[in-house]
Write an enzyme that holds these catalytic residues in place. Structure first.
Site, PDB file in Angstrom:
ATOM      1  N   ASP A   1     -16.202 -20.172  17.673  1.00  0.00           N
ATOM      2  CA  ASP A   1     -17.183 -19.459  16.858  1.00  0.00           C
ATOM      3  C   ASP A   1     -18.583 -20.031  17.037  1.00  0.00           C
ATOM      4  O   ASP A   1     -19.561 -19.294  17.221  1.00  0.00           O
ATOM      5  CB  ASP A   1     -16.763 -19.542  15.386  1.00  0.00           C
TER       6      ASP A   1
ATOM      7  N   ASP B   1     -12.529 -14.055  10.869  1.00  0.00           N
ATOM      8  CA  ASP B   1     -12.978 -14.901   9.770  1.00  0.00           C
ATOM      9  C   ASP B   1     -12.091 -14.744   8.544  1.00  0.00           C
ATOM     10  O   ASP B   1     -12.226 -15.502   7.578  1.00  0.00           O
ATOM     11  CB  ASP B   1     -14.428 -14.565   9.409  1.00  0.00           C
TER      12      ASP B   1
END
Length: 540
Positions: free
Chosen positions: A387, A440
């Site tokens: 990420d 997420d």
């Protein structure tokens, strides 16, 4: 069922590969670009500018442009912005003194070959109160100062418009109509209610998926204990059946995830186009139909009116045994997904996208399991680095954040990839959406559901278990993500940067404090007494 298992695996891989960072998807209205030259008089932030227009006194169209690095800042409220008449430059590029006399009008000019500061100074000297520059394309170009230029004496606002907006205004003025306009750049609110609802949506999705997963595992454990106590031959068959639709993540697959996901992300970045988005929409609909069908069948099966149809099966070619309830619900799910795909450009389409997305996420968290803390640690650590790299570090190699470009669909002409939960920003003058990527929610959710399964198998209460801690850690991490998002003026933030340390830290601290860390790390299941032990008579 073979088809169900294959679609489940597809949903898992699909959901993980196409997740993106959490960020506001309205286009950043403030750009702090340190890569472009700054010096006194040429250090403005690049801001989007609203240009509402009137034609012959009647409201017409509102255009959006971008401000320059130089010149004064614009008003932030429409009521403070002055309504000014628009005039066309002659010559069109305004690289030399205009032939027409200006008395405080806003002058509309073409980009031309001279510098932005040169044409601005010429326009100001001719009496213009502001300058609108028509770009050569539909994009908005960042207007900066040339080396060695003195821009301290520029006192009029400078705004660039895309070519289609500029030509539209130019044609109206040439038709002898009177065009007046305002220039202002409203600020976004510090917090929008959309972020609150999105936070509740993400937390609620993991909450539902966790209890469903834990309830399923506990029912399997109770049935297994019952058969073991009775010495039934059905025990082996139950073990095979219960694990048929479950995908367990391993350390190797967790590591490979980063490599495969990175390759897939680069492919999306390089091949992003209208037709590629269409392919992703089709894939999303397939996963959404599977998720919505699974959730509805499980939910309706809880009611006695539908339970009989859920337990009655019929053989369908190529599909195998399918319940009557599934056959009844499947057409509705397909119709819902098709309706969303056709209407996805409408303002209300986000509702259908969120329903399909939440259903897919809950289904993935139900069938995909992290067996122990070790696998969860490796998976989240890899996703943590993934990420950060593709949101922040990729800017140095690709000159833009690959993750954000892919998620927003900047090169596709669409609103972005559909693998996102999103809610419209309700009190934002610029509109747009607050969004969060599937990953997420899915990746942290795998560890949260693991914690609740462990608690239920160990007969731990809510306060003495690990679920409450990990669920709170996820909520707090996501909350800090939105705080960082607002502090960074809406620039994309990697949510896992804030969520992963909270979740892993909570599990490690609580596990060490309660003496369960070794069990959590290795087996991932508490030791349970064998039912046969209770049945053996005590020796006299």
């Amino acid at each position: 069922m073979i088809l169900w298992k294959s679609l489940s695996c597809f949903s898992f891989v699909f959901g993980l590969l196409l997740y993106s960072a959490s960020f506001v998807c309205a286009g950043d209205i403030v750009h702090h670009d340190d890569s472009l030259p700054q010096r006194p008089g040429c250090n403005n932030n690049f801001v989007l500018v609203k240009v509402p227009t009137r034609v012959n006194g009647s409201e017409y169209t509102e255009y959006v442009g971008v401000g320059a690095r130089f010149g004064p800042t614009l008003e932030s409220k429409e009521k403070h912005a002055t309504l000014i008449k628009l005039a066309i430059a002659d010559p069109p590029d305004c690289c030399s003194t205009p032939k027409n006399k200006l008395t405080g009008e806003v002058i509309l000019v073409h980009r031309g070959k001279c510098s932005f500061t040169t044409k601005t100074k010429v326009a100001e000297a001719a009496g213009a109160s502001a300058i609108l520059i028509i770009n050569n394309s539909t994009d908005l170009f960042k207007m900066v100062c040339e080396k060695g230029e003195n821009v301290l004496d520029i006192t009029i606002p400078v705004v660039m418009l895309p070519v289609d907006a500029g030509r539209s205004l130019e044609n109206i003025v040439k038709s002898n109509a009177i065009v007046t306009l305002q220039l202002y750049s409203p600020k976004r609110p510090a917090v929008d209610v959309a972020e609150v609802f999105l936070w509740l949506m993400a937390v609620g999705t993991i909450l539902c998926a966790s209890y469903w997963s834990a309830w399923t595992v506990r029912e399997e454990a109770i049935e297994q204990d019952k058969l073991l106590k009775d010495g039934s031959d059905e025990l082996l068959q139950l073990s095979t059946t219960s694990s048929r639709g479950v995908v367990e993540v391993t350390v190797i697959s967790a590591i490979l995830f980063v490599v495969v996901a990175s390759c897939f992300l680069i492919m999306l970045y390089k091949l992003m186009s209208f037709w590629f988005i269409e392919v992703l929409v089709v894939l999303f609909c397939i996963g959404g139909v599977e998720g919505l069908q699974t959730c509805l069948v499980s939910l309706l099966s809880c009611f006695r009116w539908f339970r009989r149809f859920g337990e009655s099966y019929v053989k369908v070619p190529f599909l195998g045994a399918v319940s009557y309830l599934t056959l009844a619900i499947c057409p509705f799910c397909i119709a819902f997904a098709v309706f969303w795909a056709v209407k996805r450009q409408y303002s209300y389409a986000w509702i259908g996208q969120d329903i399909l997305g939440i259903s897919l996420i809950i289904t993935v968290l139900q069938i995909v399991r992290v067996p122990n803390l070790k696998v969860g640690f490796v998976l989240l650590s890899c996703a943590f680095m993934y990420d950060i790299f593709w949101v922040f570090v990729s800017k140095w190699w690709f000159r833009e954040s690959v993750m954000i470009v892919v998620a927003r669909g900047d090169r596709s002409g669409e609103d972005g990839i559909p693998m996102l939960l999103k809610i419209p920003r309700m009190f934002d003058p610029w509109g747009g959406y607050s969004i969060i990527g599937f990953g997420d929610i899915i990746l942290p959710g795998l560890l949260v559901t693991f914690a609740l399964r462990y608690d239920w198998l160990a007969n731990k209460r809510l306060k003495s278990g690990y679920f409450l801690g990990t669920m709170s850690a996820y909520g707090l991490g996501l909350l800090i993500t939105y705080i960082a998002l607002n502090l960074m003026d809406g620039h994309g933030q990697p949510a896992l940067l804030y969520i992963v340390p909270f979740i892993l830290g909570t599990l490690f601290v609580l596990g060490h404090k309660r003496g369960d860390l070794k069990t959590l790390w290795t087996t991932g299941e508490p030791d349970r007494p064998c039912p046969h032990v209770r049945l053996q008579p005590q020796s006299s």
